[in-house]
Design a protein around this motif. Structure first.
Motif, mmCIF file in Angstrom:
data_model
loop_
_atom_site.group_PDB
_atom_site.id
_atom_site.type_symbol
_atom_site.label_atom_id
_atom_site.label_comp_id
_atom_site.label_asym_id
_atom_site.label_seq_id
_atom_site.Cartn_x
_atom_site.Cartn_y
_atom_site.Cartn_z
ATOM 1 N N TYR A 85 6.288 68.504 5.562
ATOM 2 C CA TYR A 85 6.195 68.054 4.166
ATOM 3 C C TYR A 85 7.509 67.387 3.749
ATOM 4 O O TYR A 85 7.509 66.277 3.190
ATOM 5 C CB TYR A 85 5.900 69.257 3.271
ATOM 6 N N THR B 268 0.425 67.140 -4.850
ATOM 7 C CA THR B 268 0.994 66.524 -3.652
ATOM 8 C C THR B 268 0.296 65.208 -3.337
ATOM 9 O O THR B 268 0.949 64.204 -2.997
ATOM 10 C CB THR B 268 0.868 67.486 -2.456
ATOM 11 N N TYR C 12 6.094 65.631 -4.968
ATOM 12 C CA TYR C 12 7.125 65.708 -3.934
ATOM 13 C C TYR C 12 8.351 66.522 -4.356
ATOM 14 O O TYR C 12 8.883 67.296 -3.568
ATOM 15 C CB TYR C 12 7.589 64.294 -3.573
ATOM 16 N N PRO D 85 6.927 71.367 -2.673
ATOM 17 C CA PRO D 85 7.451 72.047 -1.473
ATOM 18 C C PRO D 85 8.537 73.063 -1.782
ATOM 19 O O PRO D 85 8.655 74.085 -1.100
ATOM 20 C CB PRO D 85 7.985 70.891 -0.617
ATOM 21 N N PHE E 111 -1.404 65.940 4.329
ATOM 22 C CA PHE E 111 -1.515 66.868 3.200
ATOM 23 C C PHE E 111 -2.968 67.254 2.931
ATOM 24 O O PHE E 111 -3.270 68.420 2.651
ATOM 25 C CB PHE E 111 -0.891 66.248 1.951
ATOM 26 N N LEU F 102 -2.370 71.148 4.233
ATOM 27 C CA LEU F 102 -1.632 71.852 3.182
ATOM 28 C C LEU F 102 -2.527 72.865 2.486
ATOM 29 O O LEU F 102 -3.556 72.493 1.917
ATOM 30 C CB LEU F 102 -1.071 70.856 2.161
#
Length: 530
Positions: free
Chosen positions: A307, A369, A417, A421, A483, A487
């Protein structure tokens, strides 16, 4: 016999009271006392703010080069530099940051989350004072190394502390405060660059931030209950919970959950989660190195490292560290208005970060994301196209495209972003190695920052400026596939549920179907019997 009958006669009214009030008292006596599951939101918010003050320094470290480099390149500069020296000033902080990240993991696990919050402020204070008083490049470089080292130290403790000190319904929003602090730090540094006559003054003002963070953490931040439980200090853990939640909520229930390692959403029956919890109670703790190499550690570590690499090579910090130069390249403003435009970018970034903190609770990690990955890809490609095809001095309607793309990139990159994370660092790792793996993850993140910031000037020479932005846009769009595929969504899940998912105990992060109604009922009532 007569005595026995007498005693029975005397006891009879107590068992079968004829008086209505007595019956009601007896019923009430049997009812368990009900206490709310959720503790004081105000206490949790305040302690989270205190824990994340230090992250403002990280944003100021990021924004410093954008302010200082253009001033140092002016003809009347007291410390003149060339392009290569400028790239070192911008990137040096990112060289020492990974070292701080690695050390912070050890500090958190060995010394405690609170002690780590205190110690991390010292190198930041020293670094800013060195920069403010530097009259040659070696001293300036040393100052940048110190503040970079401090930035590496502060990131993981702030996020892990917040995740462990707050409850699931607040954790996502409050864990995003670290990103809010970084964005505020960037804005503050841009504003200082526009308002103060020299970058030295900005560095001097910046030294006040770690000092304030140190004092407030010493006064208002107790050690986290999770760390105290893990180190065999249950009485102190209960006192910590009382400070963090208030003593009117179900402190003993949460303490029991932390002690047993069970999920609050487990049903009455023996689920796989229950059996895993029972197994954890009876087994001896594994050696640290063995825990680090288990699936429950390596799987989330791989996801988060990937990521960070994707988001850094989407150009986020290339724009942040070289903001004034990018603005000039796009033909926006001129003279002092370059700094004012940078301040406007900082304001937009701060507002978007605040919005992300709220959306984190409502939308979750995955949607934000994907907004970032797709939005950053589109805006970067738009910026590359506008720089390639617009002529200097073009005042057509298309001349607005670069500024729209830059501000659009700032908004979309911030929503996901720059927040998601960092929040997940405090969520996805096993409690035993959460500090160590948090440090490793932030280490990988800042190595990516260094790679992007140091190579940005060379990438412009190699691919041209539009080509560099095109490269960043393509990386971001391709990252969307990763993603969307890998994710996980951790919104609303307890830390133990997340750990059970990565261990393989539970197949998904959703609550068991048979318990959904019970969980919803508990959340609506906001209380449990004790």
């Amino acid at each position: 016999m007569e005595e026995t009958s007498k005693l029975q006669a005397e006891a009879k009214p107590m068992i079968y009271p004829s008086n209505g009030k007595a019956k009601e008292a007896l019923i009430n006596e049997k009812q368990p006392e009900v206490r709310p599951v959720r503790g004081s939101a105000l206490r949790q918010v305040l302690v989270a703010f205190v824990a994340n003050i230090g992250t403002i320094n990280t944003g100021m470290v990021f924004g410093f080069s954008a302010v200082a480099i253009p001033q140092m390149q002016m003809p009347n500069s007291t410390l003149p530099i060339d392009e290569d020296q400028a790239s070192w000033i911008a990137s040096l902080s990112s060289i020492s940051t990974p070292i701080g990240c690695l050390l912070s993991g050890w500090m958190m696990d060995a010394l405690g989350r609170r002690v780590a919050l205190l110690l991390v402020e010292v190198p930041l204070l020293v670094g800013w004072l060195l920069i403010a008083t530097a009259h040659n490049l070696p001293l300036l470089y040393a100052g940048r190394l110190f503040v970079g080292f401090g930035s590496g130290l502060v990131g993981a403790p702030a996020r892990v502390y917040t995740a462990e000190a707050t409850q699931p319904h607040l954790r996502g929003m409050l864990s995003a405060l670290a990103s809010l602090g970084v964005s505020f730090g960037v804005l503050l540094m841009y504003a200082l660059g526009a308002a103060l006559p020299s970058w030295r003054h900005g560095a001097g003002v910046s030294a006040a931030v770690p000092l304030v963070a140190l004092v407030l953490a010493a006064v208002a931040a107790p050690e986290t209950p999770s760390w105290l439980i893990a180190h065999g200090r249950p009485k102190e853990a209960r006192c910590s919970l009382a400070r963090l939640r208030g003593d009117v909520c179900d402190i003993d229930g949460e303490l029991d959950q932390l002690t047993r390692g069970t999920s609050i959403s487990a049903g009455d029956g023996k689920s796989r989660s229950d059996m895993a919890a029972s197994k954890r109670q009876t087994e001896k703790p594994e050696p640290l190195i063995k825990t680090l190499f288990k699936k429950s550690s390596l799987w989330p570590l791989g996801i988060l490292v990937a990521y960070f690499v994707i988001y850094q090579f989407s150009g986020v910090n290339a724009v942040t560290f070289y903001a004034v130069e990018v603005i000039r390249a796009a033909g926006i403003g001129g003279g002092d208005s370059d700094y004012l435009t940078a301040v406007a970018m900082g304001v937009v970034r701060l507002a978007a970060t605040a919005a992300a903190c709220i959306l984190m609770r409502r939308m979750g990690r995955r949607p934000l994301t994907l907004i970032s990955s797709i939005g950053c890809g589109v805006t970067m490609l738009g910026l590359a196209g506008s720089l390639a095809y617009l002529e200097p001095g073009d005042f057509s309607i298309l001349s607005w495209l670069p500024i729209v793309c830059i501000f659009g990139f700032t908004i979309t990159s911030t929503l996901g972003y720059l927040v998601v994370p960092w929040v997940m660092i405090g969520e996805v790792y096993p409690a035993r190695v959460r500090g160590t793996l948090g440090g490793l993850t932030t280490c990988a993140a800042h190595l990516s920052v260094f790679a992007v910031v140091k190579t940005f000037p060379y990438l412009q020479h190699l691919l041209t400026r539009p080509g560099a932005f095109c490269f960043y846009g393509c990386v971001s769009l391709l990252g969307s596939i990763f993603f969307a595929t890998l994710l996980p969504e951790t919104k609303g899940r307890t830390l133990q549920e997340i750990e059970d998912y990565f261990t393989g105990v539970t197949p998904t992060l959703g609550p068991p179907k048979e318990n959904k109604k019970k969980i919803k009922s508990k959340e609506l009532n906001g209380s449990v019997p004790v």
